[in-house]
Design an enzyme around this catalytic site. Structure first.
Site, PDB file in Angstrom:
ATOM      1  N   ASP A  23      28.209  36.735  50.130  1.00 38.20           N
ATOM      2  CA  ASP A  23      29.366  37.129  49.307  1.00 38.20           C
ATOM      3  C   ASP A  23      30.474  36.080  49.390  1.00 38.20           C
ATOM      4  O   ASP A  23      30.572  35.344  50.377  1.00 38.20           O
ATOM      5  CB  ASP A  23      29.874  38.507  49.775  1.00 38.20           C
ATOM      6  CG  ASP A  23      30.738  39.190  48.722  1.00 38.20           C
ATOM      7  OD1 ASP A  23      30.754  38.739  47.562  1.00 38.20           O
ATOM      8  OD2 ASP A  23      31.412  40.182  49.070  1.00 38.20           O
ATOM      9  N   HIS A  40      28.939  29.655  42.863  1.00 39.23           N
ATOM     10  CA  HIS A  40      27.531  30.084  42.914  1.00 39.23           C
ATOM     11  C   HIS A  40      26.621  28.883  43.173  1.00 39.23           C
ATOM     12  O   HIS A  40      25.641  28.974  43.908  1.00 39.23           O
ATOM     13  CB  HIS A  40      27.135  30.774  41.603  1.00 39.23           C
ATOM     14  CG  HIS A  40      27.859  32.069  41.377  1.00 39.23           C
ATOM     15  ND1 HIS A  40      27.966  33.021  42.363  1.00 39.23           N
ATOM     16  CD2 HIS A  40      28.507  32.577  40.296  1.00 39.23           C
ATOM     17  CE1 HIS A  40      28.659  34.058  41.895  1.00 39.23           C
ATOM     18  NE2 HIS A  40      28.999  33.801  40.645  1.00 39.23           N
ATOM     19  N   LEU A 134       9.220  30.395  57.525  1.00 36.16           N
ATOM     20  CA  LEU A 134      10.122  31.527  57.316  1.00 36.16           C
ATOM     21  C   LEU A 134       9.714  32.342  56.084  1.00 36.16           C
ATOM     22  O   LEU A 134       9.396  31.779  55.038  1.00 36.16           O
ATOM     23  CB  LEU A 134      11.548  30.973  57.098  1.00 36.16           C
ATOM     24  CG  LEU A 134      12.621  31.988  56.717  1.00 36.16           C
ATOM     25  CD1 LEU A 134      13.038  32.793  57.943  1.00 36.16           C
ATOM     26  CD2 LEU A 134      13.833  31.291  56.112  1.00 36.16           C
TER      27      LEU A 134
HETATM   28  C1  IPE Z   1      27.083  42.239  46.668  1.00 39.35           C
HETATM   29  O1  IPE Z   1      28.233  41.515  46.404  1.00 39.35           O
HETATM   30  C2  IPE Z   1      25.940  41.704  45.869  1.00 39.35           C
HETATM   31  C3  IPE Z   1      25.519  40.360  46.214  1.00 39.35           C
HETATM   32  C4  IPE Z   1      25.988  39.615  47.175  1.00 39.35           C
HETATM   33  C5  IPE Z   1      24.468  39.825  45.401  1.00 39.35           C
HETATM   34  P1  IPE Z   1      29.283  41.998  45.321  1.00 39.35           P
HETATM   35  O2  IPE Z   1      30.362  40.996  45.321  1.00 39.35           O
HETATM   36  O3  IPE Z   1      28.609  42.283  44.036  1.00 39.35           O
HETATM   37  O4  IPE Z   1      29.756  43.376  45.957  1.00 39.35           O
HETATM   38  P2  IPE Z   1      31.069  44.238  45.700  1.00 39.35           P
HETATM   39  O5  IPE Z   1      31.160  44.467  44.229  1.00 39.35           O
HETATM   40  O6  IPE Z   1      32.224  43.444  46.211  1.00 39.35           O
HETATM   41  O7  IPE Z   1      30.858  45.488  46.486  1.00 39.35           O
HETATM   42  C1  IPE Z   2      28.371  36.590  45.791  1.00 44.40           C
HETATM   43  O1  IPE Z   2      29.602  36.045  45.472  1.00 44.40           O
HETATM   44  C2  IPE Z   2      27.293  36.212  44.820  1.00 44.40           C
HETATM   45  C3  IPE Z   2      26.927  37.246  43.864  1.00 44.40           C
HETATM   46  C4  IPE Z   2      27.315  38.499  43.878  1.00 44.40           C
HETATM   47  C5  IPE Z   2      26.056  36.839  42.777  1.00 44.40           C
HETATM   48  P1  IPE Z   2      30.611  36.767  44.500  1.00 44.40           P
HETATM   49  O2  IPE Z   2      30.326  36.299  43.123  1.00 44.40           O
HETATM   50  O3  IPE Z   2      30.566  38.230  44.674  1.00 44.40           O
HETATM   51  O4  IPE Z   2      31.989  36.185  44.986  1.00 44.40           O
HETATM   52  P2  IPE Z   2      33.353  36.991  45.119  1.00 44.40           P
HETATM   53  O5  IPE Z   2      33.070  38.175  45.968  1.00 44.40           O
HETATM   54  O6  IPE Z   2      33.758  37.367  43.727  1.00 44.40           O
HETATM   55  O7  IPE Z   2      34.281  36.030  45.752  1.00 44.40           O
HETATM   56 MG    MG Z   3      31.590  39.553  45.818  1.00 46.76          MG
END
Ligand code: IPE
Ligand code: IPE
Ligand code: MG
Length: 248
Positions: A23, A40, A134
């Site tokens: 995240d 990303h 892995l």
């Molecule tokens: C969880 O992260 C999903 C992934 C890391 C793929 P999100 O950023 O989507 O989660 P929320 O919305 O903050 O709970």
């Molecule tokens: C996690 O990073 C990756 C995915 C959910 C695809 P985020 O895109 O959720 O990044 P934040 O949480 O908005 O910073």
């Molecule tokens: Mg996120």
């Protein structure tokens, strides 16, 4: 901030399976005045570092949350980026991926993923199937609730055809019908970027896992941070509801 070196990691207490909620890609980019998609991109490259370190340490399974069943709610341009960019990038490095020894498997729903992306997913699974390093499970269009519903449907079909009896509906049977069948439950869950929630990730499988939350956004989560998380895990006492000393 203290540093943990590889030498401090106890081989005999290594987590066999690490689950990882990647995240904070968007926030990492925003802080640097970059578009979210750049976060990303950097996050995907960082996954290569983390997977390599896990393999070198001897971790057997790494399950990463890459796209959730809820992430379709994001703006179309971001969803398209997440569906399309990995296809282009991975195609450039196919040989390297195969040679790395990593065995890749995707868990999640398959009917909503664009055709080209799905084809690459299947190709990666096939090409790395004989690899012995892995086991990298990529949760893509994954949601734990959807996974459990799918498992319940499969079990119901078997029951309706009288292939199984009610008494045969056990935890083992449900496990066998999840996307993660034949994979041991995670020992350690890591989530980056300061969020302290599961966001529909492996709700069943994480019942007795140890949780570790890091404030670092995923693109900035280094190998050292991983060692720190494992070191922290190795100090925990796991009871599994009982009163025994820490299990190995
Ligand atoms: C969880 O992260 C999903 C992934 C890391 C793929 P999100 O950023 O989507 O989660 P929320 O919305 O903050 O709970
Ligand atoms: C996690 O990073 C990756 C995915 C959910 C695809 P985020 O895109 O959720 O990044 P934040 O949480 O908005 O910073
Ligand atoms: Mg996120």
């Amino acid at each position: 901030m203290f540093f943990v070196s590889r030498k401090q990691i106890m081989k005999q207490k290594l987590p066999e399976h690490i689950a990882f909620i990647l995240d904070g890609n968007g926030r990492w980019a925003k802080k640097r005045g970059l578009p979210r998609n750049m976060g990303h991109y950097r996050g995907a490259w960082n996954l290569v570092n983390i997977a390599k370190e896990c393999q070198e340490l001897g971790v057997k399974y790494l399950t990463v949350y890459a796209f959730s069943t809820e992430n379709w709610k994001r703006p179309e341009a971001e969803v398209n980026y997440l569906m399309e960019t990995p296809v282009k990038e991975i195609n450039k490095y196919l040989d390297k991926i195969i040679d790395s020894g990593v065995k890749i498997k995707f868990i999640g729903l398959r009917n909503r993923v664009p055709k080209e992306t799905l084809e690459l997913m299947i190709k990666l699974e096939k090409l790395t199937d004989n690899n012995k390093g892995l086991n990298l499970l990529v949760a893509f269009d994954y949601g734990s609730r959807a996974e459990i519903i799918e498992a319940v449907k499969k079990i119901t079909h078997q029951a309706l055809r009288y292939e199984i009896k009610e008494t045969e509906i056990t935890e083992e049977l449900l496990n066998k019908n999840l996307f993660t069948s034949n994979v041991p439950d995670p020992d350690l869950l890591i989530r980056t970027a300061g969020e302290v929630r599961l966001s529909n990730f492996l709700l069943w499988q994480l019942s007795y896992s140890e949780f570790y939350f890091s404030k670092k956004c995923f693109p900035a989560f280094s190998k050292r941070q991983l060692l720190k998380a494992i070191n922290d895990f190795q100090k925990r006492k796991r009871n599994y509801g009982g009163l025994k000393e820490a299990k190995k």
